[in-house]
Motif scaffolding. Structure first.
Motif, PDB file in Angstrom:
ATOM      1  N   ASN B  64       0.819  -1.216   0.000  1.00  0.00           N
ATOM      2  CA  ASN B  64       0.000   0.000   0.000  1.00  0.00           C
ATOM      3  C   ASN B  64       0.849   1.260   0.000  1.00  0.00           C
ATOM      4  O   ASN B  64       0.472   2.265  -0.600  1.00  0.00           O
ATOM      5  N   TYR B  67       1.709   1.844  -3.452  1.00  0.00           N
ATOM      6  CA  TYR B  67       0.577   2.461  -4.156  1.00  0.00           C
ATOM      7  C   TYR B  67       0.517   3.968  -3.858  1.00  0.00           C
ATOM      8  O   TYR B  67       0.239   4.778  -4.753  1.00  0.00           O
ATOM      9  N   LEU B  68       0.772   4.350  -2.596  1.00  0.00           N
ATOM     10  CA  LEU B  68       0.810   5.788  -2.263  1.00  0.00           C
ATOM     11  C   LEU B  68       1.929   6.481  -3.037  1.00  0.00           C
ATOM     12  O   LEU B  68       1.775   7.624  -3.471  1.00  0.00           O
ATOM     13  N   VAL B  98      -8.050  -0.515  -2.891  1.00  0.00           N
ATOM     14  CA  VAL B  98      -7.457   0.646  -2.221  1.00  0.00           C
ATOM     15  C   VAL B  98      -7.451   1.865  -3.134  1.00  0.00           C
ATOM     16  O   VAL B  98      -7.083   1.773  -4.303  1.00  0.00           O
ATOM     17  N   THR B  99      -7.886   2.988  -2.565  1.00  0.00           N
ATOM     18  CA  THR B  99      -7.817   4.264  -3.279  1.00  0.00           C
ATOM     19  C   THR B  99      -6.868   5.188  -2.530  1.00  0.00           C
ATOM     20  O   THR B  99      -6.949   5.322  -1.308  1.00  0.00           O
ATOM     21  N   CYS B 100      -5.966   5.808  -3.286  1.00  0.00           N
ATOM     22  CA  CYS B 100      -4.998   6.734  -2.702  1.00  0.00           C
ATOM     23  C   CYS B 100      -5.397   8.160  -3.065  1.00  0.00           C
ATOM     24  O   CYS B 100      -5.714   8.451  -4.220  1.00  0.00           O
ATOM     25  N   ALA B 119      -4.416   6.220   2.152  1.00  0.00           N
ATOM     26  CA  ALA B 119      -4.923   5.062   1.415  1.00  0.00           C
ATOM     27  C   ALA B 119      -6.136   4.541   2.171  1.00  0.00           C
ATOM     28  O   ALA B 119      -6.055   4.291   3.379  1.00  0.00           O
TER      29      ALA B 119
END
Lengths: 147, 137
Positions: B64, B67-68, B98-100, B119
């Motif tokens: 994650n 992803y960030l 997951v949405t950042c 996140a």
């Protein structure tokens, strides 16, 4: 209880090669769509010497040891009780495919909360490359669930 | 990647373009374990996870965080990023989507811009709460 005399202690440095294939595998595994993270020509067009290592890659480089969980095992912490609490990076010169990176890690702090039910270890890692350039640092905090 | 984000073009309160990742599957975690070198079985071996008192395997925090990182480098070139940190607020369960997101919280001397980044999963639960400092042209 984790032995508090580990505070201030440094572990054996690690020197590791940054491989283009590994960077591509990392890009694929993390759904990275930007071509500079897999293609040397695209990376050079964007101003990098070669494919750049992504922002979190120092963490991966430090796992390239015979025992990736070296500090956890040396401190006799049970891996199944470990959670990742915090992670921080500061950045110096870019890390690119073909580089040789040397990482040195030191225990910054060990403390507990909730009467010892939770223990915290902070490990700070400095990184330099084959030219002696400062690549920045990473600091990780792990949480050990004792109860 | 070219970026048109400059110090003068942004304001405190501006949002970064949000980035939603594909669902985290068991395959995602297996591939990330291999590629990242984080072979901790708690992320890939359900037997080990259950023995450790967890209901199932769960995502690597560093997946994650990566992803960030994508959120940041989709907005500015990676070389602009000076600092990047996060707290792992909650465990990210398997099958999470997951949405950042991020926003500008401060403009500082030296063309530095401070960001707060996050996140969250498909239920809006915050998983990572982070910060970044970028230096803009």
């Amino acid at each position: 209880m984790i032995d508090r005399t580990f505070i201030g202690r440094s572990f054996a440095p690690l020197t590791v090669a940054v491989e283009a294939g590994r960077l591509r595998a990392f890009a694929s595994a993390t759904n990275q769509r930007d071509p500079i993270y897999r293609d040397r020509i695209a990376a050079q067009a964007a101003g990098y010497r070669d494919i750049p290592a992504p922002l979190t890659f120092l963490f991966t480089l430090d796992l390239e040891r015979e025992d990736p969980f070296y500090f956890i095992n040396e401190m006799k912490i049970e891996l199944a009780r470990v959670l990742h609490g915090e992670q921080a990076f500061t950045y110096g010169a870019p890390i690119c495919a073909g580089d040789e990176v040397t990482l040195t890690s030191t225990v910054e702090d060990i403390f507990d909360k909730k009467g010892g039910a939770l223990e915290f270890v902070t490990l700070k890692t400095h990184a330099t490359n084959q030219l002696g350039k400062d690549l920045g640092t990473m600091t990780r905090s792990i949480v050990v669930r004792n109860a | 990647m070219m970026s048109d984000v400059t110090f003068d073009s942004i304001e405190v309160g501006d949002s970064l373009p949000a980035l939603t990742q594909r669902e985290i599957s068991r395959t995602t975690l297996a591939l990330f374990a291999g590629a990242s070198g984080d072979h901790n079985p708690i992320h890939i071996d359900i037997d080990f996870a259950k023995a450790a008192g967890m209901p199932d395997v769960f995502a690597h925090g560093m997946l994650n965080m990566t992803y960030l990182g994508h959120l940041l480098t989709a907005w500015v070139p990676q070389s602009a990023v000076r600092e990047f940190s996060t707290r792992f607020v909650a465990i990210t369960q398997i099958h999470a989507e997951v949405t950042c997101t991020g926003r500008v919280v401060e403009k500082r001397e030296g063309n530095l811009v401070a960001l707060e980044i996050e996140a969250t999963d498909q239920n809006g639960e915050v998983k990572l709460a982070g910060k970044a400092l970028v230096e803009l042209p």
